[in-house]
Design an enzyme around this catalytic site. Structure first.
Site, PDB file in Angstrom:
ATOM      1  N   ARG A   1      -7.386  -0.490   1.069  1.00 57.33           N
ATOM      2  CA  ARG A   1      -7.888  -1.752   0.509  1.00 57.33           C
ATOM      3  C   ARG A   1      -8.292  -1.570  -0.953  1.00 57.33           C
ATOM      4  NH1 ARG A   1     -12.120  -1.837   5.318  1.00 57.33           N
ATOM      5  NH2 ARG A   1     -10.343  -0.781   6.245  1.00 57.33           N
TER       6      ARG A   1
ATOM      7  N   GLU B   1      -9.248   3.654   2.083  1.00 55.52           N
ATOM      8  CA  GLU B   1      -8.705   3.758   0.723  1.00 55.52           C
ATOM      9  C   GLU B   1      -7.625   2.732   0.433  1.00 55.52           C
ATOM     10  OE1 GLU B   1      -7.552   5.363   3.250  1.00 55.52           O
ATOM     11  OE2 GLU B   1      -5.419   4.999   2.974  1.00 55.52           O
TER      12      GLU B   1
ATOM     13  N   LYS C   1     -10.065  12.827   8.170  1.00 59.93           N
ATOM     14  CA  LYS C   1      -9.594  12.416   9.496  1.00 59.93           C
ATOM     15  C   LYS C   1      -9.578  13.610  10.433  1.00 59.93           C
ATOM     16  CE  LYS C   1      -6.425   8.701   8.095  1.00 59.93           C
ATOM     17  NZ  LYS C   1      -7.093   7.614   8.826  1.00 59.93           N
TER      18      LYS C   1
ATOM     19  N   ASP D   1       1.748   6.363   5.364  1.00 58.66           N
ATOM     20  CA  ASP D   1       0.767   5.414   4.831  1.00 58.66           C
ATOM     21  C   ASP D   1       1.241   4.744   3.533  1.00 58.66           C
ATOM     22  OD1 ASP D   1      -1.598   4.202   5.545  1.00 58.66           O
ATOM     23  OD2 ASP D   1      -2.874   5.585   4.428  1.00 58.66           O
TER      24      ASP D   1
ATOM     25  N   ASP E   1     -12.040   7.059   3.728  1.00 60.45           N
ATOM     26  CA  ASP E   1     -10.827   6.816   4.510  1.00 60.45           C
ATOM     27  C   ASP E   1     -10.410   5.338   4.473  1.00 60.45           C
ATOM     28  OD1 ASP E   1      -8.678   7.464   6.063  1.00 60.45           O
ATOM     29  OD2 ASP E   1      -9.806   7.708   7.936  1.00 60.45           O
TER      30      ASP E   1
ATOM     31  N   ASP F   1      -2.503  10.193   3.659  1.00 59.16           N
ATOM     32  CA  ASP F   1      -3.894   9.783   3.850  1.00 59.16           C
ATOM     33  C   ASP F   1      -4.619  10.802   4.734  1.00 59.16           C
ATOM     34  OD1 ASP F   1      -6.297   8.538   4.132  1.00 59.16           O
ATOM     35  OD2 ASP F   1      -5.559   6.889   5.392  1.00 59.16           O
TER      36      ASP F   1
ATOM     37  N   LYS G   1       0.854  -1.188   0.000  1.00 53.91           N
ATOM     38  CA  LYS G   1       0.000   0.000   0.000  1.00 53.91           C
ATOM     39  C   LYS G   1       0.890   1.239   0.000  1.00 53.91           C
ATOM     40  CE  LYS G   1      -3.136   2.653   3.049  1.00 53.91           C
ATOM     41  NZ  LYS G   1      -4.012   2.635   4.238  1.00 53.91           N
TER      42      LYS G   1
HETATM   43  N1  BES Z   1      -4.099   4.430   6.964  1.00 54.31           N
HETATM   44  C1  BES Z   1      -5.262   4.212   7.737  1.00 54.31           C
HETATM   45  C2  BES Z   1      -5.051   3.208   8.862  1.00 54.31           C
HETATM   46  C3  BES Z   1      -4.243   3.697  10.023  1.00 54.31           C
HETATM   47  C4  BES Z   1      -4.755   4.668  10.876  1.00 54.31           C
HETATM   48  C5  BES Z   1      -3.002   3.167  10.281  1.00 54.31           C
HETATM   49  C6  BES Z   1      -4.005   5.094  11.944  1.00 54.31           C
HETATM   50  C7  BES Z   1      -2.248   3.594  11.355  1.00 54.31           C
HETATM   51  C8  BES Z   1      -2.754   4.587  12.180  1.00 54.31           C
HETATM   52  C9  BES Z   1      -6.391   3.678   6.865  1.00 54.31           C
HETATM   53  O1  BES Z   1      -6.419   4.144   5.566  1.00 54.31           O
HETATM   54  C10 BES Z   1      -7.663   4.110   7.498  1.00 54.31           C
HETATM   55  O2  BES Z   1      -7.915   5.277   7.536  1.00 54.31           O
HETATM   56  N2  BES Z   1      -8.423   3.153   8.018  1.00 54.31           N
HETATM   57  C11 BES Z   1      -9.650   3.434   8.678  1.00 54.31           C
HETATM   58  C12 BES Z   1     -10.665   2.446   8.195  1.00 54.31           C
HETATM   59  C13 BES Z   1     -12.054   2.774   8.626  1.00 54.31           C
HETATM   60  C14 BES Z   1     -12.565   3.951   7.853  1.00 54.31           C
HETATM   61  C15 BES Z   1     -12.918   1.576   8.423  1.00 54.31           C
HETATM   62  C16 BES Z   1      -9.415   3.324  10.177  1.00 54.31           C
HETATM   63  O3  BES Z   1      -8.721   2.408  10.610  1.00 54.31           O
HETATM   64  O4  BES Z   1      -9.899   4.189  10.906  1.00 54.31           O
HETATM   65 ZN    ZN Z   2      -4.655   4.784   4.783  1.00 58.60          ZN
HETATM   66 MN    MN Z   3      -7.496   5.943   5.372  1.00 58.75          MN
END
Ligand code: BES
Ligand code: ZN
Ligand code: MN
Length: 504
Positions: free
Chosen positions: A358, A356, A284, A295, A354, A277, A272
């Site tokens: 996947r 994104e 966020k 990210d 968010d 992000d 990824k």
């Molecule tokens: N890059 C983030 C995951 C992440 C967040 C990794 C904080 C490390 C620290 C990912 O793209 C994301 O935002 N995931 C969301 C998914 C949710 C919207 C289902 C998350 O984990 O909040």
């Molecule tokens: Zn992300």
């Molecule tokens: Mn995200």
């Protein structure tokens, strides 16, 4: 390169170790006049094994003063005057002989190296009675190099150039080769750390593509970069959707290394590569958003891994696919509720912009399968849920093949990286069923480390072995400890290289 920001920021890309040059050799020392630093790695039973030049008498006295001297990760420092030569002594405890492991030494070496004072030249003798084989020697070298890592390239003040020389007094067959290979791995992990630590106004998808192209050129391996135009042509609607709110176009980067010859199957490492992000329209919160420059760790890790594997000339075929885009909110960004068509033809209903990672991986793993991968391992800072589940030391695994998952866990153990497999129950797939589209990009927060992974698995074709590593909790550290320095860890490179070494 595009965009106005790229023009104004330019930092020299040089290796970011504490020292500018690091020399390592195995040699016999006759006394301490030949060095200005000596590091002792000592388990509880080790002092008695030392000889005269190794200062057994001195260490015995020290042990009488401080019983904890050899306790695990205990560090004691001081100076001794050896015939008018002032030598800094760093004693680093390894604990009980019975519970000793290469990883304890890797951590100890990481901790010890930061006690070397920052003088221009250091000749460091290393005494480590527990180092008696390839595994422990390699772990020690990795720890010494990784623990000395610093990221200073964005500071205006440049530090003086140092020279660091290690003299190992160990007896290991083929030791020089082990040292060189461990140092090469550590250097490449530092290369990944640099890429991750660089802010997102420096690293955008094109910069990732440039980094990949440089690897390909230096190592004479195949490289393909798909930009917006090519991605549109190939119908890669998922990666395009993620990148469409940014001024930087997405890049799908593929490197191929064929160390096993053209006829052998490829294992694909898919990363990824979200260079920033923001969350997109599902923005966020402000607190700690800056951390999302990391990210793209998965993408950096697969590039670092294939670079290492090619440099080591391992007899395997590896494909690295780095799926890079920037997730930004803008008038052209995707919205919640939008439905996009992935390269596989499956449609994705966007619940949350968010989620994104996947999406960029959906097109990337599918592409890896199309390119003839016989096995796929994807690696991603995919979910915050993985941090909630496992914390900041262990990465999670979801996959369709328990054997592959346990191979990864075993390789990680050797490499000093920790993984834990999560259950991938078919019941959970139900939650990904879309309303207007085929699949939801997000099935809600509960169990998202699993459902996020399972979503990616939906794009694996012919049910080939696949595993997904979520490094959301381990890609960056809040504090320095052992061989992990505050900021990027580069976690994953060592495991992927260890897997390739075992041809798994
Ligand atoms: N890059 C983030 C995951 C992440 C967040 C990794 C904080 C490390 C620290 C990912 O793209 C994301 O935002 N995931 C969301 C998914 C949710 C919207 C289902 C998350 O984990 O909040
Ligand atoms: Zn992300
Ligand atoms: Mn995200």
């Amino acid at each position: 390169m595009e965009g106005i920001f790229d023009v104004i920021v330019e930092y020299p890309i040089i290796r970011k170790m504490e020292a500018d040059t690091v020399k390592m050799e195995i040699a016999q020392l006759k006394d301490l006049s030949d060095c200005n630093v000596v590091i002792y790695f000592l388990g509880k039973d080790d002092i008695t094994k030392l000889g005269v030049w190794e200062q057994r008498g001195f260490l015995e006295k020290l042990y009488r003063q401080k019983e904890k001297l050899c306790a695990e990760q205990e560090i004691t420092t001081g100076f001794i005057d050896f015939q008018g030569n002032l030598v800094k002594v760093i004693v680093c405890g390894l604990g009980e002989t019975a519970s000793f492991s290469a990883n304890i030494l890797r951590k100890a070496a990481g901790n010890a190296v930061r006690y070397i004072d920052n003088t221009i030249n250091n000749r460091v003798a290393v005494v480590a009675p527990m180092v008696s084989n390839n595994e422990t020697l390699g772990a020690m070298v990795e720890g010494l190099m990784l623990g000395a890592y610093k990221f200073t390239e964005c500071k205006s003040e440049k530090t003086a150039k140092n020279r660091l020389e290690y003299i190992f007094t160990v007896k290991v067959n083929d030791g020089e080769k082990i040292i060189a290979e461990a140092a090469l791995l550590a250097e490449n992990i530092c290369w990944v750390r640099d890429l991750v630590n660089r802010p997102a106004n420096i690293v955008n998808p094109s910069v990732m593509a440039d980094a990949a192209q440089k690897i390909a050129k230096d190592l004479n391996i195949e490289c393909e970069i798909l930009g917006k135009k090519e991605l549109v042509k190939k119908g890669m609607g998922a990666i395009l959707a993620v990148g469409q709110g940014s001024i930087h176009e997405p890049k799908l980067i593929t490197l191929k290394y064929s160390g096993a010859g053209a006829g052998s199957p490829y294992t694909a490492y898919v990363g990824k590569g979200i260079t920033f992000d923001s969350g997109g329209i599902s923005l966020k919160p402000a607190a700690d958003m800056g951390e999302m420059k990391d990210d793209m760790t998965g993408a950096a890790v697969v590039l670092g891994a294939i670079k290492t594997i090619a440099e080591l000339k391992l007899p395997v075929n590896i494909m690295a696919v780095a799926s890079c885009a920037e997730n930004m909110p803008s008038g052209s960004a995707i919205r919640p509720g939008d439905v996009v068509v992935s390269a596989s033809g499956k449609t994705i209903e966007i619940v949350n912009t968010d989620a994104e990672g996947r999406m960029v991986l959906a097109d990337a793993v599918w592409y890896a399968c199309q390119q003839g991968a016989a096995k796929v391992i994807d690696i991603a800072t995919l979910t915050g849920a993985c941090i909630i589940a496992l914390g900041n030391v262990t990465a999670s695994i979801v996959g369709n093949d328990d054997m592959l998952c346990s191979d990864i866990i075993a390789a990680g153990k050797k490499a000093g990286e920790s993984y834990w497999q999560l259950p991938s129950l078919p019941e959970l797939k139900e939650r990904l069923k879309g309303d207007t589209g085929d699949l939801l990009n997000c099935a809600g927060r509960p169990g998202d480390a699993i459902t996020g992974g399972l979503f990616i698995g939906e794009f694996i074709t012919n049910n080939i072995p696949w595993a997904h590593l979520d490094i959301g909790g381990t890609a960056t550290m809040q504090k320095t400890d052992g061989f992990w320095i505050k900021g990027a860890t580069g976690m994953g490179v060592a495991t992927l290289v260890a897997l390739a070494r075992e041809n798994k």
